[in-house]
Write a protein that holds these residues in place. Structure first.
Motif, PDB file in Angstrom:
ATOM      1  N   PRO A  74       0.799  -1.236   0.000  1.00 48.53           N
ATOM      2  CA  PRO A  74       0.000   0.000   0.000  1.00 48.53           C
ATOM      3  C   PRO A  74       0.825   1.276   0.000  1.00 48.53           C
ATOM      4  O   PRO A  74       0.486   2.233  -0.694  1.00 48.53           O
ATOM      5  N   ALA A  75       1.921   1.296   0.781  1.00 53.49           N
ATOM      6  CA  ALA A  75       2.743   2.509   0.835  1.00 53.49           C
ATOM      7  C   ALA A  75       3.384   2.779  -0.523  1.00 53.49           C
ATOM      8  O   ALA A  75       3.394   3.914  -1.018  1.00 53.49           O
ATOM      9  N   GLU A  76       3.929   1.705  -1.141  1.00 56.50           N
ATOM     10  CA  GLU A  76       4.558   1.879  -2.455  1.00 56.50           C
ATOM     11  C   GLU A  76       3.501   2.193  -3.514  1.00 56.50           C
ATOM     12  O   GLU A  76       3.740   2.997  -4.430  1.00 56.50           O
ATOM     13  N   GLY A  77       2.331   1.545  -3.384  1.00 61.37           N
ATOM     14  CA  GLY A  77       1.255   1.828  -4.330  1.00 61.37           C
ATOM     15  C   GLY A  77       0.815   3.277  -4.255  1.00 61.37           C
ATOM     16  O   GLY A  77       0.562   3.920  -5.280  1.00 61.37           O
ATOM     17  N   ALA A  78       0.731   3.812  -3.034  1.00 63.60           N
ATOM     18  CA  ALA A  78       0.351   5.216  -2.856  1.00 63.60           C
ATOM     19  C   ALA A  78       1.391   6.146  -3.470  1.00 63.60           C
ATOM     20  O   ALA A  78       1.054   7.131  -4.133  1.00 63.60           O
ATOM     21  N   ALA A  79       2.676   5.841  -3.230  1.00 64.83           N
ATOM     22  CA  ALA A  79       3.754   6.677  -3.767  1.00 64.83           C
ATOM     23  C   ALA A  79       3.750   6.653  -5.296  1.00 64.83           C
ATOM     24  O   ALA A  79       3.883   7.694  -5.959  1.00 64.83           O
ATOM     25  N   LEU A  80       3.584   5.434  -5.836  1.00 62.55           N
ATOM     26  CA  LEU A  80       3.563   5.306  -7.291  1.00 62.55           C
ATOM     27  C   LEU A  80       2.337   6.017  -7.872  1.00 62.55           C
ATOM     28  O   LEU A  80       2.432   6.733  -8.885  1.00 62.55           O
ATOM     29  N   GLY A  81       1.173   5.852  -7.220  1.00 54.76           N
ATOM     30  CA  GLY A  81      -0.043   6.503  -7.699  1.00 54.76           C
ATOM     31  C   GLY A  81       0.081   8.013  -7.681  1.00 54.76           C
ATOM     32  O   GLY A  81      -0.339   8.690  -8.624  1.00 54.76           O
TER      33      GLY A  81
ATOM     34  N   THR B 298      -9.778   4.306  -6.647  1.00 52.25           N
ATOM     35  CA  THR B 298      -8.746   3.811  -5.731  1.00 52.25           C
ATOM     36  C   THR B 298      -9.349   3.535  -4.358  1.00 52.25           C
ATOM     37  O   THR B 298     -10.428   4.045  -4.020  1.00 52.25           O
ATOM     38  N   HIS B 299      -8.640   2.716  -3.583  1.00 48.30           N
ATOM     39  CA  HIS B 299      -8.965   2.510  -2.170  1.00 48.30           C
ATOM     40  C   HIS B 299      -7.921   3.172  -1.272  1.00 48.30           C
ATOM     41  O   HIS B 299      -8.051   3.159  -0.055  1.00 48.30           O
ATOM     42  N   ILE B 300      -6.867   3.724  -1.875  1.00 50.98           N
ATOM     43  CA  ILE B 300      -5.733   4.217  -1.101  1.00 50.98           C
ATOM     44  C   ILE B 300      -6.042   5.596  -0.525  1.00 50.98           C
ATOM     45  O   ILE B 300      -6.372   6.543  -1.260  1.00 50.98           O
ATOM     46  N   GLY B 301      -5.925   5.727   0.804  1.00 48.27           N
ATOM     47  CA  GLY B 301      -6.264   6.970   1.484  1.00 48.27           C
ATOM     48  C   GLY B 301      -5.420   8.148   1.050  1.00 48.27           C
ATOM     49  O   GLY B 301      -5.917   9.273   0.942  1.00 48.27           O
ATOM     50  N   ASP B 302      -4.112   7.923   0.799  1.00 50.42           N
ATOM     51  CA  ASP B 302      -3.244   9.035   0.402  1.00 50.42           C
ATOM     52  C   ASP B 302      -3.696   9.672  -0.909  1.00 50.42           C
ATOM     53  O   ASP B 302      -3.502  10.871  -1.129  1.00 50.42           O
ATOM     54  N   LEU B 303      -4.308   8.873  -1.785  1.00 47.94           N
ATOM     55  CA  LEU B 303      -4.758   9.427  -3.059  1.00 47.94           C
ATOM     56  C   LEU B 303      -6.034  10.242  -2.884  1.00 47.94           C
ATOM     57  O   LEU B 303      -6.312  11.149  -3.668  1.00 47.94           O
TER      58      LEU B 303
ATOM     59  N   ALA C 132      -5.275  22.081  -6.701  1.00 44.13           N
ATOM     60  CA  ALA C 132      -6.410  22.943  -7.041  1.00 44.13           C
ATOM     61  C   ALA C 132      -7.289  22.350  -8.139  1.00 44.13           C
ATOM     62  O   ALA C 132      -8.506  22.518  -8.127  1.00 44.13           O
ATOM     63  N   ARG C 133      -6.677  21.652  -9.115  1.00 41.59           N
ATOM     64  CA  ARG C 133      -7.453  21.144 -10.250  1.00 41.59           C
ATOM     65  C   ARG C 133      -7.739  19.656 -10.095  1.00 41.59           C
ATOM     66  O   ARG C 133      -7.704  18.877 -11.056  1.00 41.59           O
ATOM     67  N   ALA C 134      -8.011  19.247  -8.859  1.00 41.02           N
ATOM     68  CA  ALA C 134      -8.394  17.863  -8.574  1.00 41.02           C
ATOM     69  C   ALA C 134      -9.618  17.870  -7.672  1.00 41.02           C
ATOM     70  O   ALA C 134      -9.838  18.806  -6.902  1.00 41.02           O
ATOM     71  N   LEU C 135     -10.432  16.820  -7.794  1.00 39.23           N
ATOM     72  CA  LEU C 135     -11.653  16.732  -7.007  1.00 39.23           C
ATOM     73  C   LEU C 135     -11.894  15.275  -6.611  1.00 39.23           C
ATOM     74  O   LEU C 135     -11.666  14.363  -7.398  1.00 39.23           O
ATOM     75  N   ASN C 136     -12.352  15.095  -5.376  1.00 38.73           N
ATOM     76  CA  ASN C 136     -12.750  13.767  -4.924  1.00 38.73           C
ATOM     77  C   ASN C 136     -14.181  13.481  -5.358  1.00 38.73           C
ATOM     78  O   ASN C 136     -14.988  14.396  -5.566  1.00 38.73           O
ATOM     79  N   ALA C 137     -14.488  12.199  -5.459  1.00 38.32           N
ATOM     80  CA  ALA C 137     -15.861  11.756  -5.702  1.00 38.32           C
ATOM     81  C   ALA C 137     -16.053  10.438  -4.983  1.00 38.32           C
ATOM     82  O   ALA C 137     -15.099   9.669  -4.810  1.00 38.32           O
TER      83      ALA C 137
END
Length: 695
Positions: free
Chosen positions: A434-441, A459-464, A472-477
């Motif tokens: 998960p940590a490496e997946g988050a960093a790579l993502g 994704t399921h990764i909390g860091d993402l 600024a030009r990103a949004l969660n859903a």
């Protein structure tokens, strides 16, 4: 478009659904060749064609689709084939070209209201002479007609007579006293197209003729009597002449098609486009689709989108008696206006992948000129490519794990991504630590942001999830999850992150409560302040989203008000034109009455002695000249001078609208068609049939 992405987005399956709505093989072939376009004019034209044909179908109830088939192989084959086209194929060619004629007439009639259909009609040629030649030569039964040529009529007449003579002779022989005792059967039969008698094998030498066959037991031989041989040979000769004449006629028709091959193929290609558009219309009507609004600003804004394959699956389940309690939950989404990255989170089986596929597939459908299963007014940009990595593509044959498969696809996608691409990544960062997946993502999202690619990831990764709050030009859903029923609702909620709800789902599926409680306690200790911060950010985001929705509602109200004002203005303008027309007619009638009275008053003076008569004529001429200088008269004169053959005018003295036959500008006279007669009138006797818009 990227072939792998088209595959994972199931574009081919939607095309298969679309092909099922085509009227004939022409449309099916066009659907097979269909693909997403990137040229704005081409996409807008294709969407407009679909919309116009839908409206025409609603108005007419049916379209002249009957009789069409894909005869392009037969037409193309006229260039190199060693055989002429067969009669049944000619019937198909004729019926298809007649359908083209009907479409040409229909689209010409509707061209003013449906200009794109009018353009379709211009791509259809008229082949009525060719159709008449085919009709004169080939009958409805798919054979060459007796009267296709004088020579064929003579040959078939002689052939019919010869067949009758041979038939009568065969039955006369079978009934003769000399032959009847030899017969195994009294019936006359055919062998190899020739009449034969069934003779007892032991008596075969009693009959002079040719043995053509034997029975399986050997007890019967089938003999063609010598008396029939000459008649049969005559029939064979006539059949040969018939085949040669039929082939000559078919070659004449084949060469006639070859002479117009290019024009015929152009018309058939246009018919294929019409049938493909017809399939789009029927597909759209069945699935309650609406025309997409295409824009070049890169704004994607879709309301109540539904995945057509999911709709079909649910409908089939309902028809079979299962899944009847379910319905497809529509989703709203947008991208490219105030943000370029959408990070979708939520539980497994919560609808994330379906949402991702819906976003990609509807864009492909819009760029293919189809209507889309979404609310009217949904906006779509034109993407030069749609790049997708969706699902578990683990491959044993290629020795690829799930993670390796994702990375392989990422390499391909990142190499092609830019600001005019739509990137769809399912379960970014999954399949590894998960940590490496988050960093790579995170690194992948940074790279895509630098390229200004329009991106949707699940994704399921909390860091993402936190990534969207830091950019600024990103949004969660979130794919919504009902905490009370512990089931997904499948709604897509923009502006807030979703939770995997793994612990709650595990508890619902029967995992011991002691275990799930420990898991909840552990989550509480690890999330702490981060959860509170996200909640605060979410409140701010929701307030902004509420403001945005309010602004959208106000804009819609303003647009509705503007539409009402425009309609009222048009109505007022129309009323003004009618009033102006009525006023002009009234003034015109008054002027004509005054001129008539003055002419009547001056007429006696024109017969007076010379000085008085000259003055009367001068006064009449001066009054005429003065009348011609009025603004209305000047406009009418300019209008009359601009007329051409086949224009329509209103003739004042006749009180009718007439078609112009000829114009003599020197004498200021013109000839018009009034009923079945030609009438000559002066320029001052005609006016426009409708008032000018700017006058």
């Amino acid at each position: 478009m990227d072939p792998h992405s088209l595959d994972v987005l199931e574009y081919a399956k939607v095309k298969a659904m679309l092909a099922g709505y085509a009227a004939c093989s022409l449309g099916k072939a066009a659907v097979q060749a269909l693909g997403p376009m990137t040229d704005p004019a081409a996409v807008c034209a294709a969407v407009a064609e679909t919309t116009e044909l839908r409206e025409l179908l609603r108005r007419r109830g049916r379209l002249p689709m009957a009789g069409m088939t894909d005869v392009r192989p037969a037409v193309r084959g006229t260039g190199e084939s060693e055989k002429p086209i067969e009669p049944p194929a000619f019937l198909d060619i004729r019926s298809t070209l007649l359908a083209a004629k009907h479409f040409k007439e229909l689209f010409a009639e509707e061209a003013r209201e449906f200009p794109h259909l009018g353009a379709f009609g211009e791509g259809l040629d008229d082949f009525e002479p060719l159709c008449e030649r085919i009709h004169a030569a080939v009958g409805k039964d798919g054979t060459v007609r007796d009267d296709a040529s004088p020579q064929l009529a003579v040959i078939r007449s002689r052939l019919g007579a010869a067949l009758t003579r041979m038939h009568d002779k065969a039955y006369a022989l079978a009934a003769s006293p000399a032959i009847r005792p030899l017969l195994q059967s009294e019936n006359v039969t055919l062998r190899h197209g020739r009449y034969v008698l069934a003779i007892k094998a032991e008596l075969k030498h009693e009959l002079d003729g040719i043995i053509l066959d034997r029975s399986q037991t050997g007890a019967t031989v089938y003999i063609e009597p010598r008396e029939l041989v000459l008649l049969a040979n005559e029939v064979d000769d006539l059949r040969f002449e018939e085949r040669r004449e039929v082939e000559r006629i078919l070659w004449e028709l084949t060469l006639a098609v070859r002479e117009q091959r290019d024009a015929v193929l152009r018309t058939l290609d246009t018919l294929a486009r019409i049938d493909c558009t017809y399939a789009k219309v029927r597909f759209g009507l069945d699935y309650q689709m609406a025309p997409p609004e295409i824009n070049e600003q890169g704004h994607l804004d879709v309301r109540r989108a539904r995945h057509p394959l999911l709709v079909r699956t649910i409908e089939r389940g309902a028809q079979a008696g299962s899944l009847c309690h379910q319905a497809v939950v529509p989703i709203d989404y947008r991208l490219g206006e105030d943000f370029d990255l959408l990070v979708v989170t939520g539980p497994n089986t919560g609808g994330k992948t379906v949402a991702l596929k819906t976003i990609g597939l509807l864009s492909l459908m819009a760029q293919s000129g189809m209507h889309v299963p979404a609310e009217p007014g949904s906006r779509f940009p034109l993407y030069e490519d749609v790049l997708a990595d969706i699902g578990d593509e683990q491959s044993i044959e290629q020795s690829l794990s799930t993670f390796s498969s994702h990375v392989t696809n990422l390499v391909r996608i990142l190499g092609a991504a830019h600001r005019r691409t739509l990137v769809l990544l399912d379960e970014l960062g999954a399949g590894t630590d998960p940590a490496e997946g988050a960093a790579l993502g995170t690194a992948v999202l940074d790279f895509l942001a630098e390229r200004s690619a329009k991106t949707v990831v699940t994704t399921h990764i909390g860091d993402l999830k936190a990534y969207a709050y830091r950019h600024a030009r990103a949004l969660n859903a979130a794919c919504e999850f009902d905490q009370e029923t512990l089931r997904p609702t499948y709604r897509l909620l923009l502006g807030q992150p979703g939770n995997s709800n793994a612990v709650a789902i595990a508890e619902r599926l029967g995992l011991p409560r002691a275990i799930t409680q420990r898991a909840k306690d552990a989550l509480g200790r690890t999330r702490g302040r981060d959860t509170e911060l996200i909640a605060e950010l979410e409140q701010s985001r929701k307030a902004i989203e509420d403001d945005r929705e309010a602004a959208r509602a106000l804009r819609q109200e303003a647009e509705a008000l503007r539409a009402k004002v425009d309609a009222a203005l048009k109505a007022a303008e129309a009323t003004a034109r009618v009033s102006r027309r009525e006023a002009e007619q009234e003034v015109d009638e008054q002027v004509r009455r005054v001129r008539a009275r003055l002419a009547e008053a001056l007429r006696p003076l024109q017969n007076a002695p010379a000085p008085f008569a000259d003055r009367a004529r001068e006064a009449a001429a001066a009054l005429d000249a003065e009348f011609q200088r009025t603004p209305l008269a000047a406009r009418r004169l300019a209008f009359a001078r601009s007329l051409h053959r086949d224009d329509f005018v209103h003739v004042i003295s006749l009180g009718a609208s007439c078609r112009v036959r000829s114009v003599n500008r020197t004498k200021e006279r013109l000839e018009v068609v009034f009923g079945h007669s030609l009438v000559e009138v002066g320029f001052d006797d005609v006016t426009w049939t409708e008032p000018e818009a700017d006058g």
